[in-house]
Design a protein around this motif. Sequence first.
Motif, PDB file in Angstrom:
ATOM      1  N   MET A  24      -7.857   6.991  -3.257  1.00 49.74           N
ATOM      2  CA  MET A  24      -8.036   5.264  -3.659  1.00 49.74           C
ATOM      3  C   MET A  24      -8.703   5.996  -4.978  1.00 49.74           C
ATOM      4  O   MET A  24      -9.229   5.138  -5.966  1.00 49.74           O
ATOM      5  CB  MET A  24      -9.044   5.382  -2.872  1.00 49.74           C
ATOM      6  CG  MET A  24      -8.459   4.648  -1.303  1.00 49.74           C
ATOM      7  SD  MET A  24      -6.965   3.252  -1.355  1.00 49.74           S
ATOM      8  CE  MET A  24      -8.317   2.195  -2.546  1.00 49.74           C
ATOM      9  N   ASP A  56      -5.700   0.109 -11.001  1.00 51.19           N
ATOM     10  CA  ASP A  56      -6.396  -1.849 -11.062  1.00 51.19           C
ATOM     11  C   ASP A  56      -7.422  -1.492 -11.733  1.00 51.19           C
ATOM     12  O   ASP A  56      -7.543  -3.081 -12.077  1.00 51.19           O
ATOM     13  CB  ASP A  56      -6.906  -1.728  -8.967  1.00 51.19           C
ATOM     14  CG  ASP A  56      -6.135  -1.698  -8.013  1.00 51.19           C
ATOM     15  OD1 ASP A  56      -5.151  -1.073  -8.299  1.00 51.19           O
ATOM     16  OD2 ASP A  56      -6.764  -1.044  -7.221  1.00 51.19           O
ATOM     17  N   THR A  61       0.983  -1.110  -0.403  1.00 51.33           N
ATOM     18  CA  THR A  61      -0.088  -0.009   0.343  1.00 51.33           C
ATOM     19  C   THR A  61       1.051   1.633   0.119  1.00 51.33           C
ATOM     20  O   THR A  61       1.228   1.519   1.002  1.00 51.33           O
ATOM     21  CB  THR A  61      -1.059  -0.023   1.117  1.00 51.33           C
ATOM     22  OG1 THR A  61      -1.596  -1.286   1.554  1.00 51.33           O
ATOM     23  CG2 THR A  61      -1.573   1.316   1.232  1.00 51.33           C
ATOM     24  N   GLN A  85      -6.295   5.032  -7.249  1.00 49.99           N
ATOM     25  CA  GLN A  85      -5.412   3.931  -7.058  1.00 49.99           C
ATOM     26  C   GLN A  85      -6.865   2.182  -7.779  1.00 49.99           C
ATOM     27  O   GLN A  85      -6.743   1.866  -8.226  1.00 49.99           O
ATOM     28  CB  GLN A  85      -5.549   3.097  -6.125  1.00 49.99           C
ATOM     29  CG  GLN A  85      -5.455   1.920  -5.689  1.00 49.99           C
ATOM     30  CD  GLN A  85      -3.680   1.499  -6.635  1.00 49.99           C
ATOM     31  OE1 GLN A  85      -2.531   2.233  -4.674  1.00 49.99           O
ATOM     32  NE2 GLN A  85      -3.284   0.649  -6.732  1.00 49.99           N
ATOM     33  N   HIS A  86      -8.226   3.039  -7.926  1.00 47.75           N
ATOM     34  CA  HIS A  86      -9.349   1.801  -8.230  1.00 47.75           C
ATOM     35  C   HIS A  86      -8.871   2.256 -10.213  1.00 47.75           C
ATOM     36  O   HIS A  86      -9.361   1.578 -10.331  1.00 47.75           O
ATOM     37  CB  HIS A  86     -10.543   2.359  -7.652  1.00 47.75           C
ATOM     38  CG  HIS A  86     -10.576   2.367  -6.408  1.00 47.75           C
ATOM     39  ND1 HIS A  86     -12.088   3.098  -6.161  1.00 47.75           N
ATOM     40  CD2 HIS A  86     -10.255   1.228  -5.154  1.00 47.75           C
ATOM     41  CE1 HIS A  86     -11.286   2.436  -4.324  1.00 47.75           C
ATOM     42  NE2 HIS A  86     -10.697   1.349  -4.484  1.00 47.75           N
ATOM     43  N   VAL A 113       2.679   5.244  -7.161  1.00 46.11           N
ATOM     44  CA  VAL A 113       1.617   4.677  -7.112  1.00 46.11           C
ATOM     45  C   VAL A 113       1.823   3.438  -7.617  1.00 46.11           C
ATOM     46  O   VAL A 113       2.414   2.918  -8.600  1.00 46.11           O
ATOM     47  CB  VAL A 113       0.210   4.549  -7.824  1.00 46.11           C
ATOM     48  CG1 VAL A 113      -0.906   4.649  -7.990  1.00 46.11           C
ATOM     49  CG2 VAL A 113       0.329   6.470  -6.858  1.00 46.11           C
ATOM     50  N   THR A 114       1.316   2.020  -7.158  1.00 47.70           N
ATOM     51  CA  THR A 114       1.749   0.138  -7.390  1.00 47.70           C
ATOM     52  C   THR A 114       0.435  -0.063  -7.993  1.00 47.70           C
ATOM     53  O   THR A 114      -0.796   0.392  -7.313  1.00 47.70           O
ATOM     54  CB  THR A 114       2.531  -0.284  -6.277  1.00 47.70           C
ATOM     55  OG1 THR A 114       1.316  -0.518  -5.757  1.00 47.70           O
ATOM     56  CG2 THR A 114       4.144   0.836  -6.571  1.00 47.70           C
ATOM     57  N   ALA A 115       1.205  -0.840  -8.852  1.00 45.31           N
ATOM     58  CA  ALA A 115      -0.564  -0.898  -9.153  1.00 45.31           C
ATOM     59  C   ALA A 115       0.047  -2.773 -10.637  1.00 45.31           C
ATOM     60  O   ALA A 115       0.751  -2.559 -11.130  1.00 45.31           O
ATOM     61  CB  ALA A 115      -1.659  -0.620 -10.303  1.00 45.31           C
ATOM     62  N   THR A 152       1.759   5.080  -1.165  1.00 43.50           N
ATOM     63  CA  THR A 152       1.115   6.826  -1.165  1.00 43.50           C
ATOM     64  C   THR A 152       1.714   7.747  -1.797  1.00 43.50           C
ATOM     65  O   THR A 152       3.344   6.770  -2.662  1.00 43.50           O
ATOM     66  CB  THR A 152       1.128   7.601   0.615  1.00 43.50           C
ATOM     67  OG1 THR A 152       3.035   7.498   0.517  1.00 43.50           O
ATOM     68  CG2 THR A 152       0.476   7.256   1.398  1.00 43.50           C
ATOM     69  N   TYR A 153       1.171   8.327  -2.613  1.00 39.57           N
ATOM     70  CA  TYR A 153       1.737   9.317  -4.047  1.00 39.57           C
ATOM     71  C   TYR A 153       1.733  10.916  -3.797  1.00 39.57           C
ATOM     72  O   TYR A 153       0.860  11.087  -2.032  1.00 39.57           O
ATOM     73  CB  TYR A 153       1.161   8.836  -5.369  1.00 39.57           C
ATOM     74  CG  TYR A 153       0.091   9.810  -5.234  1.00 39.57           C
ATOM     75  CD1 TYR A 153       0.058  10.405  -6.057  1.00 39.57           C
ATOM     76  CD2 TYR A 153      -0.923   8.652  -4.974  1.00 39.57           C
ATOM     77  CE1 TYR A 153      -1.417  11.418  -6.120  1.00 39.57           C
ATOM     78  CE2 TYR A 153      -2.491   9.499  -5.301  1.00 39.57           C
ATOM     79  CZ  TYR A 153      -3.013  10.357  -5.853  1.00 39.57           C
ATOM     80  OH  TYR A 153      -4.201  10.924  -5.474  1.00 39.57           O
TER      81      TYR A 153
END
Length: 202
Positions: free
Chosen positions: A177, A184, A7, A180-181, A129-131, A9-10
């Motif tokens: 989020m 994803d 998890t 992130q969503h 940010v990672t995905a 943050t950016y």
Amino acid sequence: MSICRLTMTYSAARIMSSETDISGDAMTTSPLAVLFVCKGNHARSIMAEAIMRRMAGKFAVYSAGSQPRASINPFVVRLLKSLNHDVSDLRPKSWDGFSGPNAPQLDFVFTLSETAANAVPPAWPGNPVTALWTLPDPAAYEGDDVQKALAFADAYRMLNNRISLFASLPLATLKGMALQHRLDAIGKDTSRADPLQRDDAA
């Protein structure tokens, strides 16, 4: 801990500055640093790097592997050249080169293989940010050369679709989020022409 479970943050200010960074009367852009990772860094992540390099100015793009191969897969070289990509300085690299004080500050890290996702990654500088953007491994496809070439072309098309969707996001306004969503969701785009199998080479 796997990269897909991290998890992160950016910095909203960092991403917003990539859209409009004004110094005096001159407006400049600050490219966002994007890293694509997989196991061997000789197929999927190399193709992703080549695709996103065509967006120079908006993004600074890199690729790396958890266990990099000695050379790029020849089917990848052939495909990229046929699509007029410059492959002269593409090469497999270890993801260890993207940690430490001299490594680029990363904004996004996209993992393209389950093998790399289940490995322990370095501490990425920049709190990116990672995905998880896994897709079938074309280098593991079993068939004749024509079928293998089609598998690589299919993986290229899937990557190109995902990267195009990512590049069109309003990164200056998406936060937390919500961003992130969206990332994803892009990683769940698995539409392709033929089913591929296994995930142990690239």
